[in-house]
Write a protein that holds these residues in place. Structure first.
Motif, PDB file in Angstrom:
ATOM      1  N   VAL A 102      45.025  26.587  43.307  1.00  0.00           N
ATOM      2  CA  VAL A 102      45.847  27.794  43.186  1.00  0.00           C
ATOM      3  C   VAL A 102      47.300  27.413  42.932  1.00  0.00           C
ATOM      4  O   VAL A 102      47.895  26.675  43.718  1.00  0.00           O
ATOM      5  CB  VAL A 102      45.767  28.654  44.469  1.00  0.00           C
ATOM      6  CG1 VAL A 102      46.626  29.899  44.340  1.00  0.00           C
ATOM      7  CG2 VAL A 102      44.331  29.024  44.790  1.00  0.00           C
ATOM      8  N   LEU A 103      47.852  27.929  41.839  1.00  0.00           N
ATOM      9  CA  LEU A 103      49.270  27.713  41.544  1.00  0.00           C
ATOM     10  C   LEU A 103      50.094  28.796  42.254  1.00  0.00           C
ATOM     11  O   LEU A 103      49.809  29.990  42.086  1.00  0.00           O
ATOM     12  CB  LEU A 103      49.519  27.799  40.041  1.00  0.00           C
ATOM     13  CG  LEU A 103      48.820  26.761  39.169  1.00  0.00           C
ATOM     14  CD1 LEU A 103      48.999  27.098  37.698  1.00  0.00           C
ATOM     15  CD2 LEU A 103      49.353  25.374  39.483  1.00  0.00           C
ATOM     16  N   PRO A 104      51.101  28.405  43.038  1.00  0.00           N
ATOM     17  CA  PRO A 104      51.952  29.414  43.683  1.00  0.00           C
ATOM     18  C   PRO A 104      52.575  30.370  42.665  1.00  0.00           C
ATOM     19  O   PRO A 104      52.720  31.561  42.933  1.00  0.00           O
ATOM     20  CB  PRO A 104      53.026  28.576  44.385  1.00  0.00           C
ATOM     21  CG  PRO A 104      52.392  27.239  44.579  1.00  0.00           C
ATOM     22  CD  PRO A 104      51.475  27.048  43.417  1.00  0.00           C
ATOM     23  N   GLU A 105      52.913  29.856  41.504  1.00  0.00           N
ATOM     24  CA  GLU A 105      53.493  30.693  40.451  1.00  0.00           C
ATOM     25  C   GLU A 105      52.515  31.778  40.002  1.00  0.00           C
ATOM     26  O   GLU A 105      52.925  32.890  39.662  1.00  0.00           O
ATOM     27  CB  GLU A 105      53.917  29.840  39.248  1.00  0.00           C
ATOM     28  CG  GLU A 105      55.023  28.872  39.532  1.00  0.00           C
ATOM     29  CD  GLU A 105      54.567  27.566  40.207  1.00  0.00           C
ATOM     30  OE1 GLU A 105      55.451  26.754  40.533  1.00  0.00           O
ATOM     31  OE2 GLU A 105      53.352  27.367  40.421  1.00  0.00           O
ATOM     32  N   TYR A 106      51.227  31.451  40.021  1.00  0.00           N
ATOM     33  CA  TYR A 106      50.204  32.443  39.656  1.00  0.00           C
ATOM     34  C   TYR A 106      50.139  33.542  40.724  1.00  0.00           C
ATOM     35  O   TYR A 106      50.076  34.728  40.397  1.00  0.00           O
ATOM     36  CB  TYR A 106      48.829  31.783  39.479  1.00  0.00           C
ATOM     37  CG  TYR A 106      47.726  32.799  39.305  1.00  0.00           C
ATOM     38  CD1 TYR A 106      47.536  33.439  38.085  1.00  0.00           C
ATOM     39  CD2 TYR A 106      46.903  33.146  40.368  1.00  0.00           C
ATOM     40  CE1 TYR A 106      46.552  34.407  37.924  1.00  0.00           C
ATOM     41  CE2 TYR A 106      45.919  34.108  40.220  1.00  0.00           C
ATOM     42  CZ  TYR A 106      45.744  34.729  38.999  1.00  0.00           C
ATOM     43  OH  TYR A 106      44.776  35.700  38.853  1.00  0.00           O
ATOM     44  N   VAL A 107      50.154  33.145  42.000  1.00  0.00           N
ATOM     45  CA  VAL A 107      50.134  34.131  43.088  1.00  0.00           C
ATOM     46  C   VAL A 107      51.360  35.041  42.962  1.00  0.00           C
ATOM     47  O   VAL A 107      51.260  36.264  43.090  1.00  0.00           O
ATOM     48  CB  VAL A 107      50.088  33.444  44.475  1.00  0.00           C
ATOM     49  CG1 VAL A 107      50.177  34.468  45.599  1.00  0.00           C
ATOM     50  CG2 VAL A 107      48.821  32.598  44.620  1.00  0.00           C
ATOM     51  N   CYS A 108      52.498  34.448  42.689  1.00  0.00           N
ATOM     52  CA  CYS A 108      53.738  35.198  42.498  1.00  0.00           C
ATOM     53  C   CYS A 108      53.596  36.176  41.323  1.00  0.00           C
ATOM     54  O   CYS A 108      53.929  37.359  41.448  1.00  0.00           O
ATOM     55  CB  CYS A 108      54.881  34.214  42.258  1.00  0.00           C
ATOM     56  SG  CYS A 108      56.474  34.989  42.043  1.00  0.00           S
ATOM     57  N   TRP A 109      53.098  35.683  40.207  1.00  0.00           N
ATOM     58  CA  TRP A 109      52.874  36.539  39.032  1.00  0.00           C
ATOM     59  C   TRP A 109      51.978  37.718  39.395  1.00  0.00           C
ATOM     60  O   TRP A 109      52.282  38.871  39.069  1.00  0.00           O
ATOM     61  CB  TRP A 109      52.235  35.717  37.905  1.00  0.00           C
ATOM     62  CG  TRP A 109      51.762  36.547  36.762  1.00  0.00           C
ATOM     63  CD1 TRP A 109      52.505  36.991  35.702  1.00  0.00           C
ATOM     64  CD2 TRP A 109      50.444  37.075  36.573  1.00  0.00           C
ATOM     65  NE1 TRP A 109      51.723  37.764  34.870  1.00  0.00           N
ATOM     66  CE2 TRP A 109      50.454  37.832  35.377  1.00  0.00           C
ATOM     67  CE3 TRP A 109      49.250  36.974  37.295  1.00  0.00           C
ATOM     68  CZ2 TRP A 109      49.318  38.478  34.901  1.00  0.00           C
ATOM     69  CZ3 TRP A 109      48.130  37.631  36.821  1.00  0.00           C
ATOM     70  CH2 TRP A 109      48.173  38.366  35.631  1.00  0.00           C
ATOM     71  N   GLN A 150      44.943  30.021  34.937  1.00  0.00           N
ATOM     72  CA  GLN A 150      46.176  30.395  35.638  1.00  0.00           C
ATOM     73  C   GLN A 150      47.393  29.948  34.829  1.00  0.00           C
ATOM     74  O   GLN A 150      48.344  30.713  34.626  1.00  0.00           O
ATOM     75  CB  GLN A 150      46.235  29.750  37.024  1.00  0.00           C
ATOM     76  CG  GLN A 150      45.251  30.302  38.018  1.00  0.00           C
ATOM     77  CD  GLN A 150      45.316  29.562  39.338  1.00  0.00           C
ATOM     78  OE1 GLN A 150      46.373  29.423  39.937  1.00  0.00           O
ATOM     79  NE2 GLN A 150      44.166  29.079  39.801  1.00  0.00           N
ATOM     80  N   GLN A 151      47.358  28.707  34.362  1.00  0.00           N
ATOM     81  CA  GLN A 151      48.469  28.164  33.584  1.00  0.00           C
ATOM     82  C   GLN A 151      48.664  28.953  32.283  1.00  0.00           C
ATOM     83  O   GLN A 151      49.789  29.260  31.899  1.00  0.00           O
ATOM     84  CB  GLN A 151      48.241  26.674  33.282  1.00  0.00           C
ATOM     85  CG  GLN A 151      49.463  25.970  32.744  1.00  0.00           C
ATOM     86  CD  GLN A 151      50.626  26.003  33.710  1.00  0.00           C
ATOM     87  OE1 GLN A 151      50.500  25.723  34.892  1.00  0.00           O
ATOM     88  NE2 GLN A 151      51.791  26.367  33.211  1.00  0.00           N
ATOM     89  N   LEU A 152      47.564  29.289  31.624  1.00  0.00           N
ATOM     90  CA  LEU A 152      47.631  30.070  30.388  1.00  0.00           C
ATOM     91  C   LEU A 152      48.259  31.443  30.637  1.00  0.00           C
ATOM     92  O   LEU A 152      49.120  31.898  29.867  1.00  0.00           O
ATOM     93  CB  LEU A 152      46.230  30.218  29.784  1.00  0.00           C
ATOM     94  CG  LEU A 152      46.141  31.003  28.484  1.00  0.00           C
ATOM     95  CD1 LEU A 152      46.916  30.306  27.369  1.00  0.00           C
ATOM     96  CD2 LEU A 152      44.684  31.178  28.085  1.00  0.00           C
ATOM     97  N   LEU A 159      56.209  33.799  27.725  1.00  0.00           N
ATOM     98  CA  LEU A 159      56.503  34.113  26.321  1.00  0.00           C
ATOM     99  C   LEU A 159      56.787  35.598  26.143  1.00  0.00           C
ATOM    100  O   LEU A 159      57.689  35.981  25.388  1.00  0.00           O
ATOM    101  CB  LEU A 159      55.348  33.671  25.424  1.00  0.00           C
ATOM    102  CG  LEU A 159      55.200  32.160  25.235  1.00  0.00           C
ATOM    103  CD1 LEU A 159      53.896  31.843  24.514  1.00  0.00           C
ATOM    104  CD2 LEU A 159      56.396  31.600  24.485  1.00  0.00           C
ATOM    105  N   ARG A 160      56.031  36.442  26.817  1.00  0.00           N
ATOM    106  CA  ARG A 160      56.252  37.889  26.734  1.00  0.00           C
ATOM    107  C   ARG A 160      57.630  38.251  27.288  1.00  0.00           C
ATOM    108  O   ARG A 160      58.344  39.082  26.735  1.00  0.00           O
ATOM    109  CB  ARG A 160      55.142  38.632  27.488  1.00  0.00           C
ATOM    110  CG  ARG A 160      55.296  40.125  27.514  1.00  0.00           C
ATOM    111  CD  ARG A 160      55.101  40.731  26.134  1.00  0.00           C
ATOM    112  NE  ARG A 160      55.158  42.168  26.236  1.00  0.00           N
ATOM    113  CZ  ARG A 160      55.920  42.937  25.468  1.00  0.00           C
ATOM    114  NH1 ARG A 160      56.647  42.408  24.515  1.00  0.00           N
ATOM    115  NH2 ARG A 160      55.935  44.233  25.632  1.00  0.00           N
ATOM    116  N   TYR A 161      57.999  37.617  28.378  1.00  0.00           N
ATOM    117  CA  TYR A 161      59.319  37.831  28.987  1.00  0.00           C
ATOM    118  C   TYR A 161      60.420  37.448  27.990  1.00  0.00           C
ATOM    119  O   TYR A 161      61.375  38.202  27.783  1.00  0.00           O
ATOM    120  CB  TYR A 161      59.413  36.985  30.261  1.00  0.00           C
ATOM    121  CG  TYR A 161      60.765  36.977  30.912  1.00  0.00           C
ATOM    122  CD1 TYR A 161      61.168  38.028  31.731  1.00  0.00           C
ATOM    123  CD2 TYR A 161      61.648  35.926  30.719  1.00  0.00           C
ATOM    124  CE1 TYR A 161      62.413  38.026  32.334  1.00  0.00           C
ATOM    125  CE2 TYR A 161      62.889  35.915  31.320  1.00  0.00           C
ATOM    126  CZ  TYR A 161      63.264  36.963  32.129  1.00  0.00           C
ATOM    127  OH  TYR A 161      64.504  36.956  32.719  1.00  0.00           O
TER     128      TYR A 161
END
Length: 189
Positions: A102-109, A150-152, A159-161
């Motif tokens: 689990v990537l913390p950045e994914y949980v945050c997203w 998750q990374q994708l 990119l959308r941001y």
């Protein structure tokens, strides 16, 4: 689907008073802009005592702003220096057994997604200063795809941001150019 509490440890930020010898940041929700970026003008406000040592944030801790009308999640960036979360935040740390999955950045997203935010808002209690409880966040269901997915997701989201910000910048520059042209045209008469 799994619960946040199954993949992460949650704790509340701490209540303490700023001290004269400041070496660590005492993070408040107001120290972050609408996009979750830390305000670089904020200065350290705490001395890291023996008692506060255990509350120091580590890289990849997720801070969830649980009080007030602006609930957001941000991954702590330890490059700002030592920091401690105030009681404005619930600190979410991915369990060591899940750190490879689990990537913390994914949980945050996930926590910042409109559907999740709507669900989180429904958990809020209180009328003057709404607050989301730690139990509500712990019981939040999250889908955890494989690391590559998750990374994708994070890359596409980034990119959308960027695209949104470029469009805004283009619109602003187009408006300025048009106004300049119209002013020039008006002065030719």
């Amino acid at each position: 689907m799994t619960y946040i509490k199954e993949i992460a440890n949650l704790r509340s930020g701490v209540f303490t008073k700023p001290t004269g010898q400041a070496e660590a940041f005492y993070l408040q929700a107001g120290h972050f802009d609408a996009e979750g970026r830390f305000d670089p003008r904020v200065k350290p406000a705490l001395e890291v005592t023996q008692k506060l040592q255990k509350d120091l944030l580590t890289r990849s801790d997720i801070l969830f702003a649980s009080k007030g009308s602006r609930n957001f999640a941000v991954v702590h960036d330890d490059t700002i220096g030592p920091a401690i979360a105030s009681t404005s935040f619930i600190v979410i740390r991915v369990n060591p057994t899940y750190q490879e999955q689990v990537l913390p950045e994914y949980v945050c997203w996930f926590m910042n997604q409109p559907q999740t935010q709507t669900q989180i808002k429904s958990f809020a209690k209180g009328t003057f200063i709404p607050a989301v409880t730690m139990k509500s966040i712990a019981d939040l269901k999250i889908s955890i795809p494989d690391l590559e997915t998750q990374q994708l997701i994070l890359e596409v989201s980034a990119l959308r941001y960027k695209e949104k910000h470029l469009r805004t910048e283009i619109d602003t520059l187009t408006d300025q150019l048009l106004q300049e042209k119209l002013i020039t045209l008006a002065h030719q008469e």
